[in-house]
Design a protein around this motif. Structure first.
Motif, PDB file in Angstrom:
ATOM      1  N   LYS A   1       0.757  -1.232  -0.173  1.00 37.69           N
ATOM      2  CA  LYS A   1      -0.022   0.078  -0.073  1.00 37.69           C
ATOM      3  C   LYS A   1       0.825   1.213   0.203  1.00 37.69           C
ATOM      4  N   ASN A   2       1.891   1.431   0.620  1.00 31.84           N
ATOM      5  CA  ASN A   2       2.632   2.713   0.820  1.00 31.84           C
ATOM      6  C   ASN A   2       3.818   2.780  -0.296  1.00 31.84           C
ATOM      7  N   TYR A   3       3.826   1.458  -1.132  1.00 31.61           N
ATOM      8  CA  TYR A   3       4.445   1.702  -2.255  1.00 31.61           C
ATOM      9  C   TYR A   3       3.612   2.142  -3.640  1.00 31.61           C
ATOM     10  N   SER A   4       2.428   1.761  -3.345  1.00 29.25           N
ATOM     11  CA  SER A   4       1.512   1.958  -4.500  1.00 29.25           C
ATOM     12  C   SER A   4       1.547   2.955  -5.308  1.00 29.25           C
ATOM     13  N   ASN A   5       1.747   4.311  -4.571  1.00 28.62           N
ATOM     14  CA  ASN A   5       1.735   5.535  -5.330  1.00 28.62           C
ATOM     15  C   ASN A   5       3.297   6.338  -5.282  1.00 28.62           C
ATOM     16  N   ALA A   6       4.312   5.244  -4.932  1.00 24.89           N
ATOM     17  CA  ALA A   6       5.629   5.801  -4.850  1.00 24.89           C
ATOM     18  C   ALA A   6       6.064   6.415  -6.002  1.00 24.89           C
ATOM     19  N   THR A   7       6.643   7.632  -6.349  1.00 24.82           N
ATOM     20  CA  THR A   7       7.390   8.008  -7.345  1.00 24.82           C
ATOM     21  C   THR A   7       9.093   7.973  -7.138  1.00 24.82           C
ATOM     22  N   MET A   8       9.514   8.295  -8.267  1.00 27.58           N
ATOM     23  CA  MET A   8      11.234   8.279  -7.818  1.00 27.58           C
ATOM     24  C   MET A   8      11.729   8.951  -6.919  1.00 27.58           C
ATOM     25  N   LYS A   9      10.770  10.296  -6.794  1.00 28.89           N
ATOM     26  CA  LYS A   9      11.338  11.209  -5.596  1.00 28.89           C
ATOM     27  C   LYS A   9      10.920  10.936  -4.297  1.00 28.89           C
ATOM     28  N   ASP A  10       9.930   9.770  -4.171  1.00 27.63           N
ATOM     29  CA  ASP A  10       9.636   9.292  -2.942  1.00 27.63           C
ATOM     30  C   ASP A  10      10.635   8.029  -2.713  1.00 27.63           C
ATOM     31  N   ILE A  11      11.299   7.576  -3.649  1.00 24.13           N
ATOM     32  CA  ILE A  11      12.314   6.584  -3.409  1.00 24.13           C
ATOM     33  C   ILE A  11      13.613   6.915  -3.028  1.00 24.13           C
ATOM     34  N   PHE A  12      13.944   7.831  -3.806  1.00 23.92           N
ATOM     35  CA  PHE A  12      15.478   8.358  -3.657  1.00 23.92           C
ATOM     36  C   PHE A  12      15.237   9.795  -3.334  1.00 23.92           C
ATOM     37  N   SER A  13      16.406  10.445  -2.814  1.00 26.14           N
ATOM     38  CA  SER A  13      16.578  11.858  -2.443  1.00 26.14           C
ATOM     39  C   SER A  13      16.774  12.594  -3.737  1.00 26.14           C
ATOM     40  N   ALA A  14      16.576  13.842  -3.596  1.00 24.32           N
ATOM     41  CA  ALA A  14      16.943  14.869  -4.631  1.00 24.32           C
ATOM     42  C   ALA A  14      18.420  14.828  -5.145  1.00 24.32           C
ATOM     43  N   VAL A  15      19.269  14.637  -4.231  1.00 23.25           N
ATOM     44  CA  VAL A  15      20.705  14.490  -4.455  1.00 23.25           C
ATOM     45  C   VAL A  15      21.303  13.323  -5.106  1.00 23.25           C
ATOM     46  N   ASP A  16      20.299  12.163  -4.580  1.00 17.78           N
ATOM     47  CA  ASP A  16      20.516  10.738  -5.442  1.00 17.78           C
ATOM     48  C   ASP A  16      20.314  10.817  -7.039  1.00 17.78           C
ATOM     49  N   LEU A  17      19.165  11.683  -7.064  1.00 16.23           N
ATOM     50  CA  LEU A  17      18.611  11.702  -8.290  1.00 16.23           C
ATOM     51  C   LEU A  17      19.415  12.568  -9.518  1.00 16.23           C
ATOM     52  N   SER A  18      20.037  13.485  -8.699  1.00 14.23           N
ATOM     53  CA  SER A  18      20.984  14.702  -9.337  1.00 14.23           C
ATOM     54  C   SER A  18      22.237  13.969  -9.810  1.00 14.23           C
ATOM     55  N   LYS A  19      22.585  12.817  -9.175  1.00 14.64           N
ATOM     56  CA  LYS A  19      23.660  12.208  -9.530  1.00 14.64           C
ATOM     57  C   LYS A  19      23.374  11.162 -10.746  1.00 14.64           C
ATOM     58  N   ALA A  20      22.286  10.621 -10.847  1.00 14.22           N
ATOM     59  CA  ALA A  20      22.011   9.499 -11.657  1.00 14.22           C
ATOM     60  C   ALA A  20      22.007   9.863 -13.023  1.00 14.22           C
ATOM     61  N   LYS A  21      22.120   9.153 -13.965  1.00 20.27           N
ATOM     62  CA  LYS A  21      22.042   9.340 -15.446  1.00 20.27           C
ATOM     63  C   LYS A  21      20.709   9.057 -15.836  1.00 20.27           C
TER      64      LYS A  21
END
Length: 206
Positions: free
Chosen positions: A127-147
């Protein structure tokens, strides 16, 4: 590839480049010379053929098709984030696509928890994963480093050679019902010079 004689062509999953020139230094991206905009698709295969019998090579590009749970457009693109998110030395890919106006990860909760063990503490239930987006899974810092790779076109298309540039035209619906991985182009009927050729496309999902 060059306009008058196409000798080398490349295609790859989720790449915008449809035009690479084979040089002494290796393949170099020259899509800006021949395409007005980046053509971002899944691109499983390319076939070179003179579709309209004007003496110029055209490009038929096999793609995912529209008969899929995944939908991609300029407004709502599909995206692949990849990085070593958990710091274990291996790359973790996360594919995302839009559903009803929001982009969600394709990976299930079980697959996420298996790939990145600490996520089990964050998403303890479906249930708590059903509406999760990438911003919910990873921090803004993590996403900024990702390709990130982006797809905005899922149709199998034909790029017509027009005065030194390739102009995109989606193929009929029958060509969009499955993933196109092989294309056979053959001049079957030519009654007169003004008659366009008939072409056969063979597509497989495997």
């Amino acid at each position: 590839m060059v306009i008058n004689k196409i000798s080398d062509s490349l295609c790859s999953l989720q790449r915008s480049s449809l035009c690479s020139v084979n040089t002494s230094k290796g393949f170099e991206d020259h899509k800006g010379d021949y395409f007005e905009n980046p053509q971002q698709g899944f691109w499983f295969t390319l076939t070179i053929a003179d579709v309209d019998a004007d003496g110029k090579p055209d490009i038929i590009a096999g793609n995912l098709g529209t008969n899929s749970l995944v939908h991609a457009s300029d407004k709502e693109p599909a995206e692949l984030y990849y990085a070593d998110f958990d710091g274990n030395g291996s790359v973790d890919p996360f594919f995302n696509y839009y559903i009803q106006g929001a982009s969600y990860p394709f990976v299930s909760r079980d697959e996420l928890n298996e790939q990145i063990y600490p996520m089990r503490k964050r998403f303890t239930s479906y249930k708590n994963y059903s509406n999760a987006t990438m911003k919910d899974i990873f921090s803004a810092v993590d996403l900024s480093k990702a390709k990130k790779l982006t797809v905005s076109e899922q149709n199998t298309v034909c790029f017509m050679n027009r005065n030194g540039e390739f102009v995109k035209s989606a193929l009929p619906m029958k060509a969009q019902i499955s993933v196109v991985t092989k294309i056979l182009a053959s001049d079957l009927i030519r009654m007169e010079k003004s008659t366009c050729c008939s072409w056969v496309i063979i597509q497989t999902a495997g």
